[in-house]
Design a protein around this motif. Structure first.
Motif, mmCIF file in Angstrom:
data_model
loop_
_atom_site.group_PDB
_atom_site.id
_atom_site.type_symbol
_atom_site.label_atom_id
_atom_site.label_comp_id
_atom_site.label_asym_id
_atom_site.label_seq_id
_atom_site.Cartn_x
_atom_site.Cartn_y
_atom_site.Cartn_z
ATOM 1 N N ILE A 56 0.982 -1.218 -0.105
ATOM 2 C CA ILE A 56 0.155 0.111 -0.128
ATOM 3 C C ILE A 56 1.017 1.197 -0.041
ATOM 4 N N GLN A 57 1.878 1.278 0.626
ATOM 5 C CA GLN A 57 2.934 2.567 0.587
ATOM 6 C C GLN A 57 3.558 2.524 -0.665
ATOM 7 N N ALA A 58 3.781 1.331 -0.944
ATOM 8 C CA ALA A 58 4.425 1.586 -2.549
ATOM 9 C C ALA A 58 3.697 2.128 -3.417
ATOM 10 N N MET A 59 2.272 1.931 -3.335
ATOM 11 C CA MET A 59 1.202 2.637 -4.375
ATOM 12 C C MET A 59 1.364 3.863 -3.815
ATOM 13 N N ALA A 60 1.217 4.339 -2.622
ATOM 14 C CA ALA A 60 0.970 5.658 -2.351
ATOM 15 C C ALA A 60 2.413 6.386 -2.819
ATOM 16 N N ARG A 61 3.478 5.975 -2.858
ATOM 17 C CA ARG A 61 4.692 6.693 -3.101
ATOM 18 C C ARG A 61 4.441 6.962 -4.647
ATOM 19 N N GLN A 62 3.999 6.184 -5.505
ATOM 20 C CA GLN A 62 3.852 6.434 -6.933
ATOM 21 C C GLN A 62 2.835 7.430 -7.162
ATOM 22 N N MET A 63 1.728 7.329 -6.248
ATOM 23 C CA MET A 63 0.604 8.394 -6.768
ATOM 24 C C MET A 63 0.609 9.637 -5.750
ATOM 25 N N VAL A 64 1.637 9.846 -5.032
ATOM 26 C CA VAL A 64 1.691 11.024 -4.197
ATOM 27 C C VAL A 64 3.198 11.476 -4.588
ATOM 28 N N GLY A 65 3.176 13.063 -4.951
ATOM 29 C CA GLY A 65 4.539 13.447 -5.365
ATOM 30 C C GLY A 65 5.439 13.426 -4.212
#
Length: 232
Positions: free
Chosen positions: A141-150
């Motif tokens: 989930i954190q990896a997803m967030a890193r790709q979606m958030v600047g």
């Protein structure tokens, strides 16, 4: 030589002049009141020509010294006034420069935040780019967030998720019913991004990022608000 009136010396030399007149009177055979010449000489004004030649230079020197002292005092006062005026002008100029510098720094900080927020929005990946799984680990989930958030906004974004759900995309508040990574209330509002809001953390991440950007301008502004109020 002109008959220059010298005040002040007359008082200092009155006694001497009177004594000279008295002696003159005795020599002429007068034993009564002092002569009229002696009385006139003892008044408060003595003409330079009436002063013995040996003392005239001293009187003139004293007068010139007084004039020089007066001029020096006036010059000192003028210099002090000029210095005070220069200091006042410099202080005013320094204050203006400091105000301009503070304003420039504020504008630069604002521009930087806007740039970071824009980068965060531009970097957002579409939810469909992530494969659907039956379950997700916190690391995924954190990896997803890193790709979606600047990158400049991720830490602030992560701080909020840490406090709201500890990255549990199925977290439910027993008392209020708030749901998911961001404890949306009601959770169904996340359906504006996708119907799979209950089971897909990518959908929740996109909703949470959109919410922070639209309401606060960026995740970091949302985090600042959270720190002050413990909700966002």
């Amino acid at each position: 030589m002109s008959r220059i009136s010298v005040r002040g010396f007359a008082v200092a030399s009155a006694t001497a002049v009177t004594a000279v007149g008295a002696v003159t009177g005795v020599a002429s055979g007068s034993t009564g009141q002092p002569s009229l010449d002696a009385e006139a000489t003892a008044n408060d004004t003595t003409l330079l020509a009436d002063i013995p030649a040996g003392q005239q230079a001293q009187v003139q020197t004293a007068s010139l010294t007084q004039q020089a002292d007066a001029q020096a005092i006036a010059a000192d006062a003028s210099a002090k006034k000029d210095a005070e005026e220069a200091a006042r002008k410099q202080a005013a100029a320094d204050a203006v420069a400091k105000q301009k510098a503070a304003q420039a720094a504020e504008e630069a900080a604002k521009a930087r935040k806007e740039a970071e927020a824009k980068a965060s929005r531009d970097a957002t990946r579409d939810v469909s780019s992530f494969p659907v799984q039956s379950s997700y680990s916190v690391a995924q989930i954190q990896a997803m967030a890193r790709q979606m958030v600047g990158a400049g906004q991720f830490q602030c974004f992560s701080n909020i998720v840490d406090h709201e759900s500890s990255w549990n995309y199925r977290a439910v508040n027993a008392s209020s019913g708030a749901y998911g990574l961001f404890q949306a209330l009601p959770g169904s509002k996340m359906s504006s991004v996708g119907a799979d809001w209950q089971t897909n953390p990518a959908t929740q991440i996109k909703w949470g990022l959109n919410y922070m950007n639209s309401r606060y301008g960026s995740p970091c502004e949302a985090w600042s608000f959270w720190q002050a109020n413990h909700w966002y």
